[in-house]
Design a protein around this motif. Structure first.
Motif, PDB file in Angstrom:
ATOM      1  N   THR A  71      46.830 -19.686 -39.178  1.00 16.79           N
ATOM      2  CA  THR A  71      46.111 -20.707 -39.921  1.00 16.79           C
ATOM      3  C   THR A  71      47.131 -21.586 -40.622  1.00 16.79           C
ATOM      4  O   THR A  71      48.105 -21.091 -41.190  1.00 16.79           O
ATOM      5  CB  THR A  71      45.179 -20.056 -40.963  1.00 16.79           C
ATOM      6  N   ALA A 110      44.384 -26.290 -30.966  1.00 20.45           N
ATOM      7  CA  ALA A 110      43.627 -25.942 -32.161  1.00 20.45           C
ATOM      8  C   ALA A 110      42.436 -25.110 -31.707  1.00 20.45           C
ATOM      9  O   ALA A 110      41.763 -25.446 -30.733  1.00 20.45           O
ATOM     10  CB  ALA A 110      43.157 -27.197 -32.882  1.00 20.45           C
ATOM     11  N   SER A 161      38.748 -23.748 -32.150  1.00 20.00           N
ATOM     12  CA  SER A 161      37.525 -24.153 -32.859  1.00 20.00           C
ATOM     13  C   SER A 161      37.035 -23.018 -33.725  1.00 20.00           C
ATOM     14  O   SER A 161      37.269 -21.854 -33.468  1.00 20.00           O
ATOM     15  CB  SER A 161      36.449 -24.584 -31.852  1.00 20.00           C
ATOM     16  N   ARG A 162      36.334 -23.351 -34.764  1.00 15.25           N
ATOM     17  CA  ARG A 162      35.874 -22.353 -35.727  1.00 15.25           C
ATOM     18  C   ARG A 162      34.866 -21.389 -35.114  1.00 15.25           C
ATOM     19  O   ARG A 162      34.750 -20.262 -35.525  1.00 15.25           O
ATOM     20  CB  ARG A 162      35.281 -23.043 -36.940  1.00 15.25           C
ATOM     21  N   ASP A 222      43.222 -25.272 -40.651  1.00 16.68           N
ATOM     22  CA  ASP A 222      42.865 -25.210 -39.231  1.00 16.68           C
ATOM     23  C   ASP A 222      43.512 -23.995 -38.581  1.00 16.68           C
ATOM     24  O   ASP A 222      44.647 -23.637 -38.882  1.00 16.68           O
ATOM     25  CB  ASP A 222      43.322 -26.466 -38.495  1.00 16.68           C
ATOM     26  N   LYS A 223      42.800 -23.382 -37.653  1.00 20.79           N
ATOM     27  CA  LYS A 223      43.328 -22.260 -36.891  1.00 20.79           C
ATOM     28  C   LYS A 223      43.926 -22.819 -35.609  1.00 20.79           C
ATOM     29  O   LYS A 223      43.295 -23.610 -34.912  1.00 20.79           O
ATOM     30  CB  LYS A 223      42.230 -21.252 -36.582  1.00 20.79           C
ATOM     31  N   LEU A 226      45.289 -32.476 -37.145  1.00 18.30           N
ATOM     32  CA  LEU A 226      45.439 -31.163 -37.778  1.00 18.30           C
ATOM     33  C   LEU A 226      45.484 -31.301 -39.295  1.00 18.30           C
ATOM     34  O   LEU A 226      46.034 -32.271 -39.826  1.00 18.30           O
ATOM     35  CB  LEU A 226      46.720 -30.480 -37.286  1.00 18.30           C
TER      36      LEU A 226
END
Length: 104
Positions: free
Chosen positions: A67, A96, A98-99, A56-57, A52
């Motif tokens: 975030t 986490a 993913s974008r 990061d979201k 992390l």
């Protein structure tokens, strides 16, 4: 008087082996079905927590999405919106995001 009853000592050798083999088999099955997969999941979780970084979201174990604004060894500060920042223990992070799947 006790002629019809077998002696306990005479059957002890074969009886112990017949008890140990199923017990060892049960322990091996328990290890491969329960303990090994759990250790694998724990290693993946630790790797995710170690990777992390700021920006990061993530999702917490309570379901809060945010975030990462700041991160240390034990503490993560999440930015929930433009004003609100919340402090969580690093272990409170569930996953986490993913974008590609993150909802803006």
């Amino acid at each position: 008087m006790f002629q019809g009853m077998p002696l306990a000592g005479a059957q002890a050798g074969g009886g112990i082996v017949s008890l140990i083999v199923p017990l060892v088999l049960m322990v091996a099955i328990f290890y491969f079905l329960m303990i090994r997969p759990q250790n694998k999941k724990q290693k993946q979780r630790n790797a995710m927590l170690n990777q992390l970084k700021k920006g990061d979201k993530i999702v917490t174990i309570g379901g809060l999405h945010g975030t990462i604004a700041e991160i240390t060894d034990d503490v993560v500060v999440l930015r929930v919106n433009d004003v609100t920042k919340l402090t969580f223990d690093r272990n409170a992070i569930s996953s986490a995001v993913s974008r590609e799947t993150a909802v803006e």
